[in-house]
Every structure is written in C-alpha cells, then in structure tokens.
Design an enzyme around this catalytic site. Structure first.
Site, short mmCIF file in Angstrom:
data_model
loop_
_atom_site.label_atom_id
_atom_site.label_comp_id
_atom_site.label_asym_id
_atom_site.label_seq_id
_atom_site.Cartn_x
_atom_site.Cartn_y
_atom_site.Cartn_z
N HIS A 376 1.01 -1.23 0.00
CA HIS A 376 0.18 0.12 0.09
C HIS A 376 0.86 1.40 -0.02
O HIS A 376 0.56 2.20 -0.49
CB HIS A 376 -1.01 0.03 1.12
N ASP A 377 2.03 1.36 0.73
CA ASP A 377 2.92 2.46 0.63
C ASP A 377 4.00 2.33 -0.31
O ASP A 377 5.04 2.92 0.08
CB ASP A 377 3.26 2.67 2.15
N LYS A 380 6.39 5.15 -1.47
CA LYS A 380 7.18 5.98 -0.55
C LYS A 380 8.50 5.76 -0.81
O LYS A 380 9.61 6.85 -0.45
CB LYS A 380 6.96 5.57 0.96
N HIS A 405 3.02 9.66 -3.04
CA HIS A 405 3.50 8.41 -3.01
C HIS A 405 2.26 7.37 -3.57
O HIS A 405 2.67 6.34 -3.89
CB HIS A 405 3.74 7.97 -1.80
N HIS A 432 -5.65 6.03 0.48
CA HIS A 432 -5.79 7.42 1.02
C HIS A 432 -6.83 8.38 0.70
O HIS A 432 -7.00 9.62 1.04
CB HIS A 432 -4.42 8.19 0.74
N ASP A 460 -4.78 -0.08 7.83
CA ASP A 460 -3.62 0.91 7.78
C ASP A 460 -3.84 1.90 9.02
O ASP A 460 -2.79 2.07 9.76
CB ASP A 460 -3.42 1.54 6.63
#
Length: 521
Positions: A376-377, A380, A405, A432, A460
């Site tokens: 999910h990230d 970054k 990101h 997000h 999350d």
C-alpha cells in the site's frame, strides 16, 4: 399355438409366480412373448441353469408395449428373448429398434425368435435391426437353448467388462483432472482421498461404502496428516507415531520400503515421492471388493498422475510463497526506509483479510487482498528521506510531495498482469481516498473508491495509530476506537469500521501475533 420343440425332453411347466433370486447373484433374462406357454416352457428348460456361478432371473412380458416399459425398469437385463408377432405383426421388431435407438441400451443381447419366419425374413431382420441372433421357435431344442444362453451370456459379460474398463479409464482421467485443479496441499490431499475412495469402492451395483483414510506429508518432524476421512479425521495436523496410530504404524513402515501403491486385504497404501525427495503417504481402509489386475493397473496410472500433480502443487506453493515473501520484503523495505516497523505490513495484511471475509468478499479475493496490502505504501520509495522521515509537521509544499506516493505506487504496479500486483496498484492508489471525497490523490468518494482501498485504509490507520512512529507515540486503544467511530462516514466506509470494531478480539490477536521489535506479544 407356436410350440418350442424340446426333443426327447419331458415338458414341465414352471409357475410364473415363483419367487425370483435377487439380482446381485443372477443374470436377468426378459421373455417377451404373447403366449404364456412359451414363457412356461422356456423357464422349465432353463431351470437350474447357471453361468459363472450366477442363476437366471426371468422377467415375463406379454406385449411389445409392455416390453418397452420393462426394459426401462430393468436396464441391466442380460438377454431378451423376443417374439416378432404379438399385438402387431412387427411388434417385436419395434421393440428391438426402441431398445437400441430410444432406450440407448446396447448391452442387452437381443435374440429374436419367431414361429412365423415369413413375417420377418432372417436376412432382412439381421440387416435392418441391431439384434444379436435370430431363431425359429421350432429349431430351439433344450440343448440348443442351453448353448444359446451360454454364448449370449458370455458375450454380455465381456461387453459389460469392456464398459467397466472404459468407465474405469474415464474415472482415472476425470480424477486426475480434478486433482490437477487443486492448488493447496490440503485440498490436493483431500481430493486424492475422495478420488481413491470412488475408484476403489464403486462396484457393479453402484453402491458406496464409507472408507477411513488419510494423507500424510513429510516434514522435518516426520509425517504430518494433512487430510483425513472417517475414523482418522481427528488425526489432521498430528504427526504419525506409534502413540496416535499404533494399529497402522507397522504397515506404514512397510509402505515406506516400497515404491508405488499396494492393496492388501481391505487396505490401500500409496507412497508418492516428489522430485525434491519429499514423500507423501496415502492410506485407505475399508475396501469392499476384490481388486482385479485391471484395477491395480488403473490404480498405478492414477498413482503416477497423483505424483505429477503433487509436484505441480509443490511448485505452485513454492512460487506463491516466493511471491508472498517478495511482497513482504518490498513492504518491509518501505517501512524500514521510513523508520517504521516491518511488522506493520503483516498486521495490515491479516487485518485486511479478516475484514474482507466479514464484508462478504470470496475467500480467494480476500487472500489476494492479504497478499497485496503490504504494497500500500510502495510509492514512498520515491519520496525524499528529508520529507519521508521528518519528525515534525510537513510544510504545504512538503505535504504535496508526500501525497504523490499514492500515485507513484500505482504507476509502479499497474502494468503487471499478476493479480496480486494489480491489486497492489489499486490499494496504493486508493487507500488515502476518503469516504466523503476529501482524500487524495483523486478526491474519490464512497464506492468510487475500490473496495480494496476502503478496507486497507481502515486496517492501515488502525494499526498505525496503535504503533510508535518517528513522529508520534502509539495511541491507547480507547482513543483509537473513538477516532474510528468519529471518522466513520467521513474518512472511512461505515460498514468497514463496524466490521473492525465488532471483531476487535480477532484484530488484537493478529496484532499480538506480529508485535513490533522490542514489544512483548
């Protein structure tokens, strides 16, 4: 009356109403004739007749119309002695055509017998109708009838044997196809047990017998039971030893000394050795019929197919495990770079799967979400360290960079044709976004946000709030719950928040299973 001539024989008329032997030890003979005397004489002439240790069971029918009904009720009839002229001059011929073309019964041996050969000339009947013999009633002495029955039953027996052999091969092909579709070792083992039970327990009379059996897979600690039926179901997950299976331990030790499969008494044992040397054992108890040489050959074929399928399952699981580890490593690399705990991605993965299942997603889709959520990230990776790991609040410009990101992660993964990575792209892009449309990167709202993103967002945030980060300390659970309730319908989908809070015990158990470094479980 058209009489069957039993020369030099005393004619004794049998009682049509006498009880008949049960069919599991008999050959069915259907007498189709409109003259009761013909039925009686035939029964008398064949009284005491046996073939291959089985007696005859007579079914008397007195018209062509009734014969059609009778063959539907008795499709396992071995021989039909069929008169030609009954309610019509061609009633018997109509029956013969019906049996083959409409009833689709190609097994029964049809013997046409007539007292009026002029009504149905032999050459035309043999050519135009699928019958197996043609006899004039006057030529059928008891000796000739005896010979006719032997020859016809021998033919029927061999045709049935061929049909059973064909069915056995079809069963092997179908069973092999079924097990090749199974991907997990547990499903595979259970599927093999089911197919073996079918192959070993369905007899000519097509009854099913319950069997007891298990499949065990070799591990460093020994053979672990991965699937079982009947009395052995309680052994699943256990390791085979003299303590839990004393009655079969010596048999299994013998099985390990030989390759392939073996049938001893009412027991089947099979040993499967994979290309990597790993071994699996199959054990079935309760076989209810004799196993012929053909059965053993078919079992050997099945065993070879099982071995190939077993290797495919192992390879499939190895590939899946490799993919899973790579995904976790990528997720952990991102978390490590941002000075956060790598176990965060594991907790988010398991919480996401839990919520997905409770939400109503299919098991396979929930598993895809579990495997993909650690990504999910991923975006970054493209965020500068100074911004990513800044302990204080970001400036407006820094925040705009930070928000990129989500799109970066999506762009990294979206071109893949792998389901897990495609799912990861959707999660990276949408996790997000907010239910009320105030999120980023696209300002989606409500169900415009992919379900994977809606679920992962809750998992999350819940876990992030409960964990120490470079910019904050972990929140107490009560404060996290208050925020989740407050943001239900704003940041998060209400249904997803409800599922999380209704299953807090399970969620806490997941968190305890994957604690942060230096934190007690």
């Amino acid at each position: 009356m058209n009489t069957i001539n039993f020369a030099d024989d005393d004619l004794l008329f049998a009682d049509d109403d006498q009880p008949q032997p049960s069919n599991d030890r008999t050959w069915k003979v259907m007498l189709v004739d409109d003259e009761p005397d013909v039925h009686a004489v035939t029964r008398m002439a064949l009284s005491g007749f046996t073939f291959n240790g089985k007696e005859l069971e007579f079914i008397s029918v007195y018209s062509g119309t009734d014969a059609k009904k009778a063959i539907a009720e008795h499709p396992d009839t071995a021989i039909m002695l069929l008169d030609v002229v009954m309610e019509t001059e061609h009633a018997g011929l109509d029956v013969a055509r019906y049996v083959r073309e409409e009833a689709k019964n190609n097994f029964v041996r049809i013997i046409l017998r007539t007292g009026q050969p002029g009504q149905a000339p032999e050459s035309r009947v043999i050519t135009d109708y699928d019958i197996n013999d043609y006899k004039e009633k006057t030529e059928l002495t008891s000796k000739k009838l005896f010979t006719l029955m032997h020859a016809s039953l021998r033919s029927y027996r061999d045709i049935i044997a061929l049909a059973h052999n064909k069915r056995g091969l079809e069963d092997i092909i179908e069973a092999s196809a079924n097990i090749f579709e199974l991907k997990s070792m547990e499903q595979f083992a259970h599927g093999v047990l089911e197919q073996l039970t079918s192959l070993l327990h369905v007899e000519e009379e097509a009854f099913y017998c319950k069997s007891d059996g298990f499949a065990a897979s070799q591990t460093a600690e020994g053979f672990r039971v991965v699937a079982a039926t009947g009395d052995y179901q309680n052994y699943v997950g256990e390791y085979l030893s003299k303590d839990i299976a004393p009655e079969i331990h010596s048999e299994l030790e013998e099985a390990l000394k030989t390759a392939g499969s073996s049938v001893t008494g009412d027991r089947y044992m099979g040993r499967i050795v994979g290309s990597n040397g790993n071994e699996n054992l199959l054990y079935l108890r309760g076989i209810t019929r004799d196993i012929s040489d053909l059965d053993r050959s078919l079992l050997d074929v099945f065993q070879r197919n099982v071995t190939i399928a077993f290797e495919n399952v192992e390879l499939h699981q190895e590939i899946e495990q490799t993919q899973r580890e790579i995904v976790y490593m990528l997720g952990e690399a991102v978390e490590t770079r941002s000075k956060e705990t790598g176990n965060h991605v594991k907790r988010v993965a398991e919480i996401s799967k839990l919520i997905a299942l409770k939400y109503g997603l299919p098991t396979e889709e929930a598993e895809i979400l579990r495997l993909a959520s650690p990504l999910h990230d991923l975006g970054k990776i493209g965020i500068p360290d100074a911004i990513l790991n800044k302990p204080g609040k970001h400036t407006p410009d820094e925040w705009e960079i930070m928000k990129t990101h989500a799109k970066l992660g999506y762009d990294m993964l979206r071109h893949s044709n792998k389901r897990v990575l495609r799912a990861g792209a959707l999660i990276a892009r949408d996790h997000h976004e907010k239910w009320n449309g105030t999120g980023y990167p696209e300002g989606k709202k409500a169900e415009e946000i992919h379900i994977y993103g809606r679920i992962t967002a809750v998992a999350d945030v819940f876990d992030a709030l409960g964990s120490d980060r470079c910019y904050k300390k972990a929140w107490p659970l009560e404060k996290i719950i208050d925020l989740m309730n407050e943001q239900s319908g704003q940041h998060f989908e209400p249904k997803v928040v409800d599922i999380l809070l209704q299953n807090l015990d399970d969620v806490k158990a997941i968190c305890n299973s994957f604690p942060d470094e230096g934190t007690a479980a």
